[in-house]
Design a protein around this motif. Structure first.
Motif, PDB file in Angstrom:
ATOM      1  N   UNK A 173       0.825  -1.205   0.000  1.00 19.21           N
ATOM      2  CA  UNK A 173       0.000   0.000   0.000  1.00 19.21           C
ATOM      3  C   UNK A 173       0.851   1.244   0.000  1.00 19.21           C
ATOM      4  N   UNK A 174       1.933   1.205   0.770  1.00 13.63           N
ATOM      5  CA  UNK A 174       2.815   2.371   0.840  1.00 13.63           C
ATOM      6  C   UNK A 174       3.453   2.636  -0.522  1.00 13.63           C
ATOM      7  N   UNK A 175       3.971   1.572  -1.149  1.00 12.75           N
ATOM      8  CA  UNK A 175       4.590   1.742  -2.462  1.00 12.75           C
ATOM      9  C   UNK A 175       3.581   2.221  -3.493  1.00 12.75           C
ATOM     10  N   UNK A 176       2.395   1.609  -3.470  1.00 11.09           N
ATOM     11  CA  UNK A 176       1.362   1.996  -4.432  1.00 11.09           C
ATOM     12  C   UNK A 176       0.985   3.461  -4.276  1.00 11.09           C
ATOM     13  N   UNK A 177       0.855   3.891  -3.026  1.00 15.23           N
ATOM     14  CA  UNK A 177       0.472   5.283  -2.780  1.00 15.23           C
ATOM     15  C   UNK A 177       1.523   6.212  -3.377  1.00 15.23           C
ATOM     16  N   UNK A 178       2.783   5.957  -3.065  1.00 14.31           N
ATOM     17  CA  UNK A 178       3.844   6.834  -3.560  1.00 14.31           C
ATOM     18  C   UNK A 178       3.944   6.771  -5.082  1.00 14.31           C
ATOM     19  N   UNK A 179       3.758   5.577  -5.639  1.00 12.31           N
ATOM     20  CA  UNK A 179       3.845   5.436  -7.094  1.00 12.31           C
ATOM     21  C   UNK A 179       2.736   6.203  -7.795  1.00 12.31           C
ATOM     22  N   UNK A 180       1.646   6.499  -7.066  1.00 13.06           N
ATOM     23  CA  UNK A 180       0.586   7.271  -7.714  1.00 13.06           C
ATOM     24  C   UNK A 180       0.549   8.700  -7.182  1.00 13.06           C
ATOM     25  N   UNK A 181       1.619   9.095  -6.518  1.00 20.76           N
ATOM     26  CA  UNK A 181       1.751  10.491  -6.109  1.00 20.76           C
ATOM     27  C   UNK A 181       1.029  10.849  -4.825  1.00 20.76           C
ATOM     28  N   UNK A 182       0.579   9.832  -4.086  1.00 16.29           N
ATOM     29  CA  UNK A 182      -0.156  10.114  -2.855  1.00 16.29           C
ATOM     30  C   UNK A 182       0.788  10.165  -1.659  1.00 16.29           C
ATOM     31  N   UNK A 183       0.528  11.062  -0.742  1.00 20.70           N
ATOM     32  CA  UNK A 183       1.335  11.153   0.485  1.00 20.70           C
ATOM     33  C   UNK A 183       0.949  10.068   1.485  1.00 20.70           C
ATOM     34  N   UNK A 184       1.836   9.797   2.430  1.00 21.88           N
ATOM     35  CA  UNK A 184       1.533   8.880   3.527  1.00 21.88           C
ATOM     36  C   UNK A 184       1.817   9.634   4.817  1.00 21.88           C
TER      37      UNK A 184
END
Lengths: 98, 125
Positions: free
Chosen positions: B56-67
């Motif tokens: 989930x963390x990788x996917x978020x960053x790969x789509x430009x989303x912050x964590x």
């Protein structure tokens, strides 16, 4: 919109069938465990994602950017993150929308 | 069964690179530790959970989303403008396009805990 602990827990509930309490606990413990390791001087390497590293910094002269007044920056230990090849490559491919 | 390489390292007294890996915490050690703390869960489930969180963390960053994880820190993307690079072998210049790189900013609790324990623990690497 940012991803938060609640989102992680929700996904563990949906995909792995952990109950809500277990899912929440798992997410808490996951981040707590990384913090614990770093706190005890151990660096954390997560293949495919990245490395959380520790660095000891010496004290150095600094300045209050508002007043220009000189104040020493004390010696400290900091956490840095180095993303792994896989994550780097995936993020690089992101074209950006802003 | 001990491999020839391991035996060589042992004889020479040089640590084999993957033997010293025990000092640094890895994903599998993280999973083991988490399993110990949640004895009601199967090791397999803990493993899947850790993979699920990381994915989930990788996917978020790969789509430009912050964590954003309170007390731990936040991950975001930093923009790198296009630049002229060089092929280190031939010396030719190459145009490199703009890109994004992952960035982590430790949260207050992590920063404090790590800094306050620096006298007590050496950095292990």
């Amino acid at each position: 919109m940012a991803l938060t602990k609640a989102d992680f827990a929700e996904r563990l509930f949906d995909e792995l069938g952990l109950n809500k309490r277990e899912a929440k606990e798992m997410v808490e413990l996951f981040f707590e465990e990384i913090k614990n390791s770093l706190e005890s001087g151990e660096q954390v390497k997560i293949s495919g994602f990245g490395k959380f590293e520790l660095r000891d910094k010496n004290s150095r002269p600094g300045r209050n950017p508002k007043t220009g007044e000189e104040i020493p920056i004390t010696a400290r230990r900091v956490v840095t993150f180095r993303s792994g090849q896989k994550l780097k490559a995936r993020v690089e491919a992101y074209a950006g929308t802003e | 069964m001990v491999s020839g390489f391991l035996l060589e390292c042992f004889k020479k007294g040089t640590p084999a690179p993957f033997l010293s890996a025990g000092l640094k915490v890895t994903k599998s050690e993280l999973i083991e530790e988490l399993a110990k703390k949640q004895p009601h869960l199967e090791l397999r489930d803990v493993e899947l959970a850790v993979k699920c969180i990381l994915e989930q963390m990788s996917n978020a960053l790969a789509s430009g989303e912050r964590i954003e994880v309170r007390g731990f820190g936040s991950f975001s993307l930093h923009y790198r403008p296009p630049r002229m690079g060089r092929n280190p072998k031939t010396g030719d210049s190459v145009a490199l396009s703009s890109k994004y790189v992952p960035h982590f900013k430790p949260g207050k609790e992590l920063r404090t805990r790590v800094n306050e324990s620096r006298e007590k623990y050496k950095i292990v690497d």
